[in-house]
Design an enzyme around this catalytic site. Structure first.
Site, PDB file in Angstrom:
ATOM      1  N   ASP A 223      -2.159  -7.654  -5.833  1.00 25.04           N
ATOM      2  CA  ASP A 223      -3.499  -7.705  -5.497  1.00 25.04           C
ATOM      3  C   ASP A 223      -3.126  -8.808  -3.940  1.00 25.04           C
ATOM      4  O   ASP A 223      -2.701 -10.331  -4.025  1.00 25.04           O
ATOM      5  CB  ASP A 223      -4.689  -8.412  -6.106  1.00 25.04           C
ATOM      6  CG  ASP A 223      -6.070  -8.564  -5.013  1.00 25.04           C
ATOM      7  OD1 ASP A 223      -5.889  -8.330  -3.508  1.00 25.04           O
ATOM      8  OD2 ASP A 223      -6.471  -8.365  -5.814  1.00 25.04           O
TER       9      ASP A 223
ATOM     10  N   ASN B 180       0.975  -2.701   4.940  1.00 17.65           N
ATOM     11  CA  ASN B 180       0.067  -1.252   5.368  1.00 17.65           C
ATOM     12  C   ASN B 180      -0.579  -1.568   4.466  1.00 17.65           C
ATOM     13  O   ASN B 180      -2.097  -0.780   4.780  1.00 17.65           O
ATOM     14  CB  ASN B 180       1.499  -0.197   4.977  1.00 17.65           C
ATOM     15  CG  ASN B 180       0.415   1.044   4.836  1.00 17.65           C
ATOM     16  OD1 ASN B 180      -0.030   1.801   5.961  1.00 17.65           O
ATOM     17  ND2 ASN B 180      -0.029   1.628   3.349  1.00 17.65           N
TER      18      ASN B 180
ATOM     19  N   SER C 182      -5.463  -0.606  13.809  1.00 15.12           N
ATOM     20  CA  SER C 182      -5.482   0.527  14.022  1.00 15.12           C
ATOM     21  C   SER C 182      -6.140   0.594  15.071  1.00 15.12           C
ATOM     22  O   SER C 182      -6.348  -0.272  15.891  1.00 15.12           O
ATOM     23  CB  SER C 182      -6.976   0.661  12.759  1.00 15.12           C
ATOM     24  OG  SER C 182      -7.812   1.817  13.462  1.00 15.12           O
TER      25      SER C 182
ATOM     26  N   LYS D 168      -8.469  -6.319  11.742  1.00 14.06           N
ATOM     27  CA  LYS D 168      -7.037  -5.448  12.522  1.00 14.06           C
ATOM     28  C   LYS D 168      -6.949  -6.069  13.871  1.00 14.06           C
ATOM     29  O   LYS D 168      -5.633  -6.162  14.291  1.00 14.06           O
ATOM     30  CB  LYS D 168      -7.327  -3.803  12.625  1.00 14.06           C
ATOM     31  CG  LYS D 168      -7.784  -2.763  11.308  1.00 14.06           C
ATOM     32  CD  LYS D 168      -6.550  -3.544  10.365  1.00 14.06           C
ATOM     33  CE  LYS D 168      -6.103  -2.612   9.733  1.00 14.06           C
ATOM     34  NZ  LYS D 168      -5.248  -2.342   8.436  1.00 14.06           N
TER      35      LYS D 168
ATOM     36  N   ILE E 172      -5.706   9.240  10.662  1.00  9.65           N
ATOM     37  CA  ILE E 172      -4.740  10.253  10.411  1.00  9.65           C
ATOM     38  C   ILE E 172      -5.048  11.184   8.715  1.00  9.65           C
ATOM     39  O   ILE E 172      -6.012  10.790   7.764  1.00  9.65           O
ATOM     40  CB  ILE E 172      -3.535   9.131   9.942  1.00  9.65           C
ATOM     41  CG1 ILE E 172      -3.040   8.355  10.954  1.00  9.65           C
ATOM     42  CG2 ILE E 172      -1.942   9.914   9.609  1.00  9.65           C
ATOM     43  CD1 ILE E 172      -2.296   8.941  12.702  1.00  9.65           C
TER      44      ILE E 172
ATOM     45  N   TYR F  54     -13.959  -3.815  10.224  1.00  7.56           N
ATOM     46  CA  TYR F  54     -12.287  -3.161   9.818  1.00  7.56           C
ATOM     47  C   TYR F  54     -11.421  -3.964  11.095  1.00  7.56           C
ATOM     48  O   TYR F  54     -10.337  -4.281  11.631  1.00  7.56           O
ATOM     49  CB  TYR F  54     -12.978  -2.016   9.881  1.00  7.56           C
ATOM     50  CG  TYR F  54     -11.683  -0.892   9.919  1.00  7.56           C
ATOM     51  CD1 TYR F  54     -10.713  -1.431   8.429  1.00  7.56           C
ATOM     52  CD2 TYR F  54     -10.884  -0.111  10.779  1.00  7.56           C
ATOM     53  CE1 TYR F  54      -9.102  -0.701   8.597  1.00  7.56           C
ATOM     54  CE2 TYR F  54      -9.767   0.533  10.579  1.00  7.56           C
ATOM     55  CZ  TYR F  54      -9.322   0.097   9.922  1.00  7.56           C
ATOM     56  OH  TYR F  54      -8.007   1.407   9.301  1.00  7.56           O
ATOM     57  N   SER F  55     -12.588  -3.626  12.410  1.00  8.02           N
ATOM     58  CA  SER F  55     -11.970  -4.004  14.323  1.00  8.02           C
ATOM     59  C   SER F  55     -11.392  -5.432  14.136  1.00  8.02           C
ATOM     60  O   SER F  55     -10.302  -5.586  14.802  1.00  8.02           O
ATOM     61  CB  SER F  55     -12.424  -3.122  14.823  1.00  8.02           C
ATOM     62  OG  SER F  55     -13.454  -2.248  14.741  1.00  8.02           O
ATOM     63  N   ALA F  56     -12.431  -6.267  13.128  1.00  3.28           N
ATOM     64  CA  ALA F  56     -12.063  -7.578  13.635  1.00  3.28           C
ATOM     65  C   ALA F  56     -10.370  -7.785  12.678  1.00  3.28           C
ATOM     66  O   ALA F  56     -10.241  -9.017  12.598  1.00  3.28           O
ATOM     67  CB  ALA F  56     -13.192  -8.785  12.782  1.00  3.28           C
TER      68      ALA F  56
ATOM     69  N   GLY G 228       1.170  -1.378  -0.397  1.00  3.89           N
ATOM     70  CA  GLY G 228      -0.413  -0.280  -0.251  1.00  3.89           C
ATOM     71  C   GLY G 228       1.073   0.644   0.310  1.00  3.89           C
ATOM     72  O   GLY G 228       0.016   2.485   0.355  1.00  3.89           O
TER      73      GLY G 228
HETATM   74  P1  NDP Z   1      -5.322   4.198   1.515  1.00  2.00           P
HETATM   75  O1  NDP Z   1      -6.635   4.175   0.800  1.00  2.00           O
HETATM   76  O2  NDP Z   1      -4.605   6.018   1.528  1.00  2.00           O
HETATM   77  O3  NDP Z   1      -4.620   3.797   1.550  1.00  2.00           O
HETATM   78  C1  NDP Z   1      -4.194   1.800   0.887  1.00  2.00           C
HETATM   79  C2  NDP Z   1      -3.797   1.648   0.666  1.00  2.00           C
HETATM   80  O4  NDP Z   1      -3.730  -0.035   0.321  1.00  2.00           O
HETATM   81  C3  NDP Z   1      -3.465   1.602  -1.159  1.00  2.00           C
HETATM   82  O5  NDP Z   1      -2.007   1.465  -1.409  1.00  2.00           O
HETATM   83  C4  NDP Z   1      -3.730   0.047  -1.833  1.00  2.00           C
HETATM   84  O6  NDP Z   1      -3.590   0.417  -3.355  1.00  2.00           O
HETATM   85  C5  NDP Z   1      -3.652  -0.668  -0.787  1.00  2.00           C
HETATM   86  N1  NDP Z   1      -4.357  -1.685  -1.353  1.00  2.00           N
HETATM   87  C6  NDP Z   1      -5.717  -1.655  -0.783  1.00  2.00           C
HETATM   88  N2  NDP Z   1      -6.567  -2.333  -1.483  1.00  2.00           N
HETATM   89  C7  NDP Z   1      -5.499  -4.276  -1.453  1.00  2.00           C
HETATM   90  C8  NDP Z   1      -5.628  -4.822  -2.202  1.00  2.00           C
HETATM   91  N3  NDP Z   1      -6.596  -6.224  -2.104  1.00  2.00           N
HETATM   92  N4  NDP Z   1      -3.654  -5.333  -2.888  1.00  2.00           N
HETATM   93  C9  NDP Z   1      -2.695  -4.628  -2.546  1.00  2.00           C
HETATM   94  N5  NDP Z   1      -3.575  -3.655  -2.003  1.00  2.00           N
HETATM   95  C10 NDP Z   1      -3.800  -2.853  -1.558  1.00  2.00           C
HETATM   96  O7  NDP Z   1      -5.565   4.838   3.107  1.00  2.00           O
HETATM   97  P2  NDP Z   1      -4.403   4.949   4.386  1.00  2.00           P
HETATM   98  O8  NDP Z   1      -2.955   5.591   3.712  1.00  2.00           O
HETATM   99  O9  NDP Z   1      -5.011   5.806   5.290  1.00  2.00           O
HETATM  100  O10 NDP Z   1      -4.349   3.554   4.724  1.00  2.00           O
HETATM  101  C11 NDP Z   1      -3.085   2.739   5.310  1.00  2.00           C
HETATM  102  C12 NDP Z   1      -2.768   1.744   6.536  1.00  2.00           C
HETATM  103  O11 NDP Z   1      -3.311   2.887   7.266  1.00  2.00           O
HETATM  104  C13 NDP Z   1      -4.567   1.120   5.912  1.00  2.00           C
HETATM  105  O12 NDP Z   1      -3.951  -0.507   6.469  1.00  2.00           O
HETATM  106  C14 NDP Z   1      -5.441   1.507   7.155  1.00  2.00           C
HETATM  107  O13 NDP Z   1      -6.609   0.098   7.371  1.00  2.00           O
HETATM  108  C15 NDP Z   1      -4.476   1.987   8.213  1.00  2.00           C
HETATM  109  N6  NDP Z   1      -5.574   3.165   8.663  1.00  2.00           N
HETATM  110  C16 NDP Z   1      -5.486   4.671   8.393  1.00  2.00           C
HETATM  111  C17 NDP Z   1      -6.446   5.177   9.407  1.00  2.00           C
HETATM  112  C18 NDP Z   1      -6.189   6.169   8.903  1.00  2.00           C
HETATM  113  O14 NDP Z   1      -6.870   7.730   9.653  1.00  2.00           O
HETATM  114  N7  NDP Z   1      -5.688   6.806   7.447  1.00  2.00           N
HETATM  115  C19 NDP Z   1      -6.080   5.261  11.005  1.00  2.00           C
HETATM  116  C20 NDP Z   1      -6.019   4.160  10.981  1.00  2.00           C
HETATM  117  C21 NDP Z   1      -5.418   2.607  10.693  1.00  2.00           C
HETATM  118  P3  NDP Z   1      -4.311   0.904  -4.549  1.00  2.00           P
HETATM  119  O15 NDP Z   1      -4.548   2.643  -3.992  1.00  2.00           O
HETATM  120  O16 NDP Z   1      -2.496   1.043  -5.192  1.00  2.00           O
HETATM  121  O17 NDP Z   1      -5.245   0.053  -4.887  1.00  2.00           O
END
Ligand code: NDP
Length: 239
Positions: free
Chosen positions: A59, A85, A137, A154, A183, A150-152, A8
């Site tokens: 993916d 991530n 999270s 994480k 964030i 989502y809670s489950a 990610g």
């Molecule tokens: P974004 O939506 O900006 O980024 C999510 C990332 O996950 C993207 O790079 C996306 O890839 C990738 N992704 C999603 N599905 C898949 C998949 N099936 N295969 C591969 N990659 C995938 O979110 P954030 O940067 O905000 O979040 C990053 C992490 O932080 C997450 O795990 C989120 O749960 C966690 N988090 C975020 C919070 C927040 O407030 N923002 C709070 C708490 C936790 P692409 O875009 O290239 O498809």
């Protein structure tokens, strides 16, 4: 130079983690799914600034696709820093949650953790040094209405963190989870407005991706060698 993989890396928090690890001297594999273009742009920017990075895409829910990309990467040199991530949320109150919302969110966080981490494990173990950091999270620690899936997901990641940490502690590999609160990324923008953030967060602001990346950078460093199996929350006082 150590190799690092950030899943990610095309997203808000992931991109900041990639920048931080590159600044700390790692070669960074910037992973994307649909956003390969964003990962490539970031790789170009990191390289232009004197760092070392390259983009790749798959993916994380597709175990064969993950293995196809990752196995050749670690044939000659291990990935010693892994940041799991990639994550999604798909919120709904529980009585109205569709089965696909439940399965998809868990698939990305939990099966994604397995599909990415497992192929990297033996080369990392053979190198006798490693850092695995799972992005969890606060929702897994406090619960959150509308986010049972989502809670489950994480929460499972937190438990996997603890068990894997015990399993490989003697190999010089630490495994920790970082649990952010709110964030400032597109993911949170859709869920919280400024008033809601001021109400929920004692510091009255969202955290920045760079603040999360700084914590992860420390956990990935040599200085953090004795920290393992921990869930460390970064949340502006949400406790
Ligand atoms: P974004 O939506 O900006 O980024 C999510 C990332 O996950 C993207 O790079 C996306 O890839 C990738 N992704 C999603 N599905 C898949 C998949 N099936 N295969 C591969 N990659 C995938 O979110 P954030 O940067 O905000 O979040 C990053 C992490 O932080 C997450 O795990 C989120 O749960 C966690 N988090 C975020 C919070 C927040 O407030 N923002 C709070 C708490 C936790 P692409 O875009 O290239 O498809």
């Amino acid at each position: 130079m150590k190799n690092a993989l950030v899943t990610g890396g095309s997203g808000g928090i992931g991109a900041a983690i990639c920048r931080r690890l590159a600044a700390d001297g790692c070669h960074v594999y910037i992973h994307a799914h649909r956003g390969l273009q964003a990962a490539q742009t970031l790789a170009v920017a990191i390289c232009a600034g004197g760092g070392s990075a390259q983009a790749l895409a798959f993916d994380v829910t597709d175990s064969a696709a993950a293995a196809d990309v990752l196995t050749p990467l670690v044939e000659h040199q291990p990935i010693q820093i892994l940041v799991n991530n990639a994550g999604i949320h798909d919120d709904a109150v529980f009585p109205g949650m569709r089965a696909e919302q439940w399965h998809r969110v868990i698939d990305v966080s939990v099966n994604g953790f397995f599909n990415v981490t497992q192929p990297l494990m033996m080369p990392m173990i053979r190198s006798r040094w490693g850092r695995i950091i799972n992005v969890s999270s606060i929702a897994a620690l406090t619960g959150n209405a509308g986010q049972v899936n989502y809670s489950a997901a994480k929460g499972a990641l937190n438990s996997a963190t603890k068990s894997l940490a015990r399993e490989i502690a003697s190999r010089g590999i630490t495994v920790n989870a970082v649990a952010p609160g709110i964030i400032d990324t597109p993911m949170s923008e859709s869920a919280f407005d400024a008033r809601e953030i001021a109400r929920l967060v004692p510091m009255k602001r969202a955290g920045s991706p760079a603040e999360v990346a700084d914590l992860i950078g420390f956990l990935a460093s040599a200085q953090a060698a004795y920290i393992t199996g921990q869930i460390i929350s970064i949340n502006g006082g949400m406790i």
